[in-house]
Write an enzyme that holds these catalytic residues in place. Structure first.
Site, PDB file in Angstrom:
ATOM      1  N   ASP A  73      16.292  86.335 137.278  1.00  0.00           N
ATOM      2  CA  ASP A  73      15.415  85.719 136.289  1.00  0.00           C
ATOM      3  C   ASP A  73      15.891  85.999 134.873  1.00  0.00           C
ATOM      4  O   ASP A  73      15.912  85.104 134.025  1.00  0.00           O
ATOM      5  CB  ASP A  73      13.985  86.235 136.458  1.00  0.00           C
ATOM      6  CG  ASP A  73      13.355  85.758 137.747  1.00  0.00           C
ATOM      7  OD1 ASP A  73      13.857  84.776 138.328  1.00  0.00           O
ATOM      8  OD2 ASP A  73      12.358  86.363 138.187  1.00  0.00           O
TER       9      ASP A  73
ATOM     10  N   LYS B 137       7.089  88.054 138.239  1.00  0.00           N
ATOM     11  CA  LYS B 137       6.236  87.719 139.362  1.00  0.00           C
ATOM     12  C   LYS B 137       4.848  87.351 138.849  1.00  0.00           C
ATOM     13  O   LYS B 137       4.405  87.826 137.806  1.00  0.00           O
ATOM     14  CB  LYS B 137       6.113  88.894 140.348  1.00  0.00           C
ATOM     15  CG  LYS B 137       7.427  89.350 140.951  1.00  0.00           C
ATOM     16  CD  LYS B 137       8.048  88.281 141.819  1.00  0.00           C
ATOM     17  CE  LYS B 137       9.355  88.766 142.425  1.00  0.00           C
ATOM     18  NZ  LYS B 137      10.031  87.687 143.213  1.00  0.00           N
TER      19      LYS B 137
ATOM     20  N   ASP C  14      12.723  90.867 136.792  1.00  0.00           N
ATOM     21  CA  ASP C  14      12.192  89.912 137.756  1.00  0.00           C
ATOM     22  C   ASP C  14      10.740  89.626 137.405  1.00  0.00           C
ATOM     23  O   ASP C  14       9.914  90.546 137.326  1.00  0.00           O
ATOM     24  CB  ASP C  14      12.305  90.481 139.178  1.00  0.00           C
ATOM     25  CG  ASP C  14      12.248  89.393 140.240  1.00  0.00           C
ATOM     26  OD1 ASP C  14      12.767  88.296 139.979  1.00  0.00           O
ATOM     27  OD2 ASP C  14      11.709  89.648 141.324  1.00  0.00           O
TER      28      ASP C  14
END
Length: 349
Positions: free
Chosen positions: A255, A270, A268
């Site tokens: 990402d 989420k 990352d």
């Protein structure tokens, strides 16, 4: 003198007019003693030890949430609350714990041929963005996501399948398919919005991330949730970029690679409807980050390497996101576990 007072008290007690008073007092004391004994021997109700607040909040949370809030993770947590932890049989419990699996081939996480990037506050170059070639990359080389999905533990598979059946029972086959597609679209919109915020911030050299970036409808809550995190991110080096581990044979899409509070990390993003305050709440996400770190360090397209990770859980209601920092030591531990999962995937093939 003392003898005189004592004789007066005796005389007063034995006066005929006070006998009724004494009798009443003795009767009252007897009743009190009898009542006290009755309470002391009464059996304790088996329901008096039940934590009613705990279970009422559980029922309220289950009945008040929308269908989309039901996930395999909270189904597992609800089972633990209702029935308690799983108790193994006596034969299994008496056995010594089995040793942890070790990877068959130990592969280093770091690349000795690469240097670490300097910790400058701003990165002057444009962030790396290597596009995944669907025809060439997909199929021939498995992705990190595919490997983790196909090597889930039996417990994870059980809860995932139970969640899927429950959702289909409530929404139907077509409804569940549409629900899954909407989740995927929202995730893509969120990642695109974060990308725009980071690029706008880096180009404008501003201290107010997201001020000029356009926010798509439906993800305002998630973006508000991570604003305090974006304030600490600088020096973006890669965004939505493919990483390939040629020796171990897997790939993934990171990402973001940037400085978080001065430390270069694989980041990352989420999204979640439920709070995940601990790293353990993110399940296989740490393995995913460790796999990305190892692939980036091995990939020749990147002239630097990383040894730290960061998992940011954004919430749709806008509450502050949880940031789970993964130190170099922690990333290394998850890297070894990732190698075990990679071995399991290879064996299944």
């Amino acid at each position: 003198m003392h003898f005189y007072r004592l004789s007066r008290y005796v005389a007063l007690v034995w006066e005929p007019t006070n006998c009724s008073v004494i009798t009443a007092l003795l009767s009252c004391c007897t009743r009190t003693f009898s009542t006290t004994r009755t309470f002391s021997v009464r059996k304790k109700s088996p329901y008096s030890s039940v934590d009613s607040d705990r279970y009422s909040s559980l029922v309220k949370s289950v009945s008040s949430h929308r269908v989309s809030a039901q996930t395999p993770e909270n189904l597992e947590e609800q089972d633990v609350q209702l029935y308690g932890p799983v108790v193994k049989s006596s034969t299994t419990a008496n056995r010594p714990p089995s040793p942890a699996k070790l990877p068959k081939t130990i592969h280093p996480l770091l690349n000795q041929e690469k240097s670490f990037a300097p910790g400058e506050s701003y990165y002057e170059g444009a962030p790396d963005r290597i596009i995944l070639q669907r025809g060439q990359d997909r199929g021939a080389v498995p992705s990190v996501t595919r490997i983790l999905q196909q090597t889930m533990s039996p417990e994870q598979q059980f809860f995932l399948e139970r969640w899927r059946k429950k959702m289909i029972a409530q929404l139907g086959e077509e409804g569940f398919k549409e629900y899954s597609q909407n989740l995927f679209r929202q995730g893509k919109l969120f990642h695109t919005a974060v990308e725009n915020v980071l690029l706008t911030t880096q180009e404008a050299d501003t201290t107010d991330p997201g001020q000029e970036a356009e926010v798509p409808a439906g993800i305002e809550g998630c973006l508000n949730s991570i604003r305090h995190v974006l304030d600490d991110i600088r020096g973006v080096r890669a965004i939505e970029s493919r990483v390939l581990h040629d020796k171990l044979g897997y790939l993934g899409i990171v990402d973001c690679v940037a400085l978080y509070k001065g430390v270069l990390c694989v980041i990352d993003w989420k999204t979640s409807e439920r709070s995940k305050p601990f790293l353990s709440n993110t399940y296989d996400n740490p393995l995913q980050v460790a796999a990305y770190v190892g692939a980036l360090n091995s990939d020749v397209n990147y002239n630097y390497q990383v040894e730290n990770g960061l998992i940011v859980v954004a919430y749709k209601d806008g509450s502050p996101a949880h940031c789970h920092r993964m130190s170099s030591e922690l990333v290394l531990q998850y890297w070894e576990r990732w190698l075990v999962r990679l071995d399991e995937y290879t064996e299944k093939k």
